[in-house]
Design a protein around this motif. Structure first.
Motif, mmCIF file in Angstrom:
data_model
loop_
_atom_site.group_PDB
_atom_site.id
_atom_site.type_symbol
_atom_site.label_atom_id
_atom_site.label_comp_id
_atom_site.label_asym_id
_atom_site.label_seq_id
_atom_site.Cartn_x
_atom_site.Cartn_y
_atom_site.Cartn_z
ATOM 1 N N GLU A 98 59.686 45.310 12.075
ATOM 2 C CA GLU A 98 60.173 44.943 13.398
ATOM 3 C C GLU A 98 61.244 43.853 13.275
ATOM 4 N N ALA A 99 62.240 43.902 14.138
ATOM 5 C CA ALA A 99 63.319 42.914 14.125
ATOM 6 C C ALA A 99 62.776 41.529 14.481
ATOM 7 N N GLU A 100 63.361 40.513 13.847
ATOM 8 C CA GLU A 100 63.087 39.121 14.171
ATOM 9 C C GLU A 100 64.441 38.436 14.415
ATOM 10 N N PRO A 101 65.067 38.726 15.566
ATOM 11 C CA PRO A 101 66.427 38.236 15.825
ATOM 12 C C PRO A 101 66.504 36.720 15.991
ATOM 13 N N THR A 102 67.546 36.166 15.418
ATOM 14 C CA THR A 102 67.791 34.719 15.525
ATOM 15 C C THR A 102 69.244 34.432 15.889
ATOM 16 N N LEU A 103 70.178 35.084 15.233
ATOM 17 C CA LEU A 103 71.596 34.794 15.453
ATOM 18 C C LEU A 103 72.065 35.298 16.817
ATOM 19 N N ASN A 104 71.700 36.500 17.197
ATOM 20 C CA ASN A 104 72.131 37.027 18.492
ATOM 21 C C ASN A 104 71.570 36.220 19.660
ATOM 22 N N PRO A 105 70.285 35.854 19.675
ATOM 23 C CA PRO A 105 69.805 35.016 20.782
ATOM 24 C C PRO A 105 70.515 33.657 20.838
ATOM 25 N N ALA A 106 70.806 33.092 19.674
ATOM 26 C CA ALA A 106 71.544 31.826 19.651
ATOM 27 C C ALA A 106 72.944 32.019 20.225
ATOM 28 N N PHE A 107 73.607 33.122 19.850
ATOM 29 C CA PHE A 107 74.940 33.408 20.368
ATOM 30 C C PHE A 107 74.904 33.595 21.885
ATOM 31 N N GLN A 108 73.922 34.328 22.383
ATOM 32 C CA GLN A 108 73.821 34.568 23.824
ATOM 33 C C GLN A 108 73.674 33.252 24.585
ATOM 34 N N LYS A 109 72.990 32.296 24.006
ATOM 35 C CA LYS A 109 72.826 30.983 24.638
ATOM 36 C C LYS A 109 74.127 30.175 24.568
ATOM 37 N N ILE A 110 74.724 30.085 23.402
ATOM 38 C CA ILE A 110 75.889 29.222 23.195
ATOM 39 C C ILE A 110 77.133 29.775 23.870
ATOM 40 N N LYS A 111 77.276 31.089 23.991
ATOM 41 C CA LYS A 111 78.484 31.644 24.599
ATOM 42 C C LYS A 111 78.650 31.176 26.043
ATOM 43 N N GLN A 112 77.557 30.945 26.733
ATOM 44 C CA GLN A 112 77.636 30.442 28.110
ATOM 45 C C GLN A 112 78.211 29.032 28.144
ATOM 46 N N GLN A 113 77.767 28.191 27.210
ATOM 47 C CA GLN A 113 78.299 26.823 27.146
ATOM 48 C C GLN A 113 79.754 26.832 26.712
ATOM 49 N N PHE A 114 80.107 27.705 25.784
ATOM 50 C CA PHE A 114 81.500 27.823 25.341
ATOM 51 C C PHE A 114 82.403 28.177 26.522
ATOM 52 N N TYR A 115 81.971 29.137 27.314
ATOM 53 C CA TYR A 115 82.744 29.545 28.490
ATOM 54 C C TYR A 115 82.925 28.355 29.444
ATOM 55 N N LYS A 116 81.852 27.625 29.705
ATOM 56 C CA LYS A 116 81.931 26.461 30.604
ATOM 57 C C LYS A 116 82.886 25.407 30.050
ATOM 58 N N ASP A 117 82.811 25.151 28.748
ATOM 59 C CA ASP A 117 83.675 24.149 28.130
ATOM 60 C C ASP A 117 85.144 24.544 28.219
ATOM 61 N N VAL A 118 85.434 25.820 27.984
ATOM 62 C CA VAL A 118 86.823 26.289 28.071
ATOM 63 C C VAL A 118 87.314 26.230 29.521
ATOM 64 N N MET A 119 86.472 26.656 30.445
ATOM 65 C CA MET A 119 86.864 26.626 31.853
ATOM 66 C C MET A 119 87.082 25.200 32.336
ATOM 67 N N ASN A 120 86.322 24.246 31.833
ATOM 68 C CA ASN A 120 86.533 22.840 32.175
ATOM 69 C C ASN A 120 87.915 22.374 31.725
ATOM 70 N N LEU A 121 88.371 22.849 30.581
ATOM 71 C CA LEU A 121 89.728 22.507 30.118
ATOM 72 C C LEU A 121 90.775 23.086 31.048
ATOM 73 N N VAL A 122 90.591 24.332 31.433
ATOM 74 C CA VAL A 122 91.575 25.016 32.270
ATOM 75 C C VAL A 122 91.632 24.405 33.660
ATOM 76 N N ARG A 123 90.519 23.982 34.191
ATOM 77 C CA ARG A 123 90.461 23.448 35.560
ATOM 78 C C ARG A 123 90.958 22.023 35.678
ATOM 79 N N LYS A 124 91.004 21.287 34.587
ATOM 80 C CA LYS A 124 91.427 19.872 34.644
ATOM 81 C C LYS A 124 92.858 19.751 35.100
#
Length: 124
Positions: A98-124
């Motif tokens: 059975e799969a024991e995923p670690t990298l994909n769940p971490a990516f799914q979490k961090i991609k949201q923060q990455f998007y917010k950080d980039v959008m904060n740059l664009v909105r400034k």
């Protein structure tokens, strides 16, 4: 044979052009890439423990210790990759395991923060 999952973000050129149009220094976006890359590495490594994802008892910590962060493309690309040859079998499973995923769940979490950080740059 080493198989890695690759994730490509479409529209990055347009985003970078938008950032350039607002006169942001490359250093600002590079800092966002580096910070989120480091966060991805840290989160993935935290998941690679017996108490979180590797609950079957096989883990000796080799995959966690081999997970590296590489910054390339003049700071515009962060790559987090486990260095063990058997990582894809653990992440995605096999017909016997059975799969024991670690990298994909971490990516799914961090991609949201990455998007917010980039959008904060664009909105400034």
């Amino acid at each position: 044979m080493k198989t890695l999952a690759e994730i490509k973000i479409e529209g990055l050129s347009a985003l970078v052009s938008g950032i350039d149009a607002k006169k942001y220094s490359g250093k600002q976006i590079r800092n966002v890439v580096m910070k989120n890359g480091a966060d991805l590495q840290e989160d993935a490594q935290k998941r690679m423990t017996k108490s979180v994802a590797y609950v079957k008892g096989y883990s000796k910590g080799t995959t966690r210790r081999s997970t590296t962060l590489t910054i390339s493309d003049d700071g515009m690309k962060a790559t987090v990759a486990p260095g063990t040859s058997y990582f894809p079998y653990v992440e995605y499973g096999t017909r016997y395991m059975e799969a024991e995923p670690t990298l994909n769940p971490a990516f799914q979490k961090i991609k949201q923060q990455f998007y917010k950080d980039v959008m904060n740059l664009v909105r400034k």
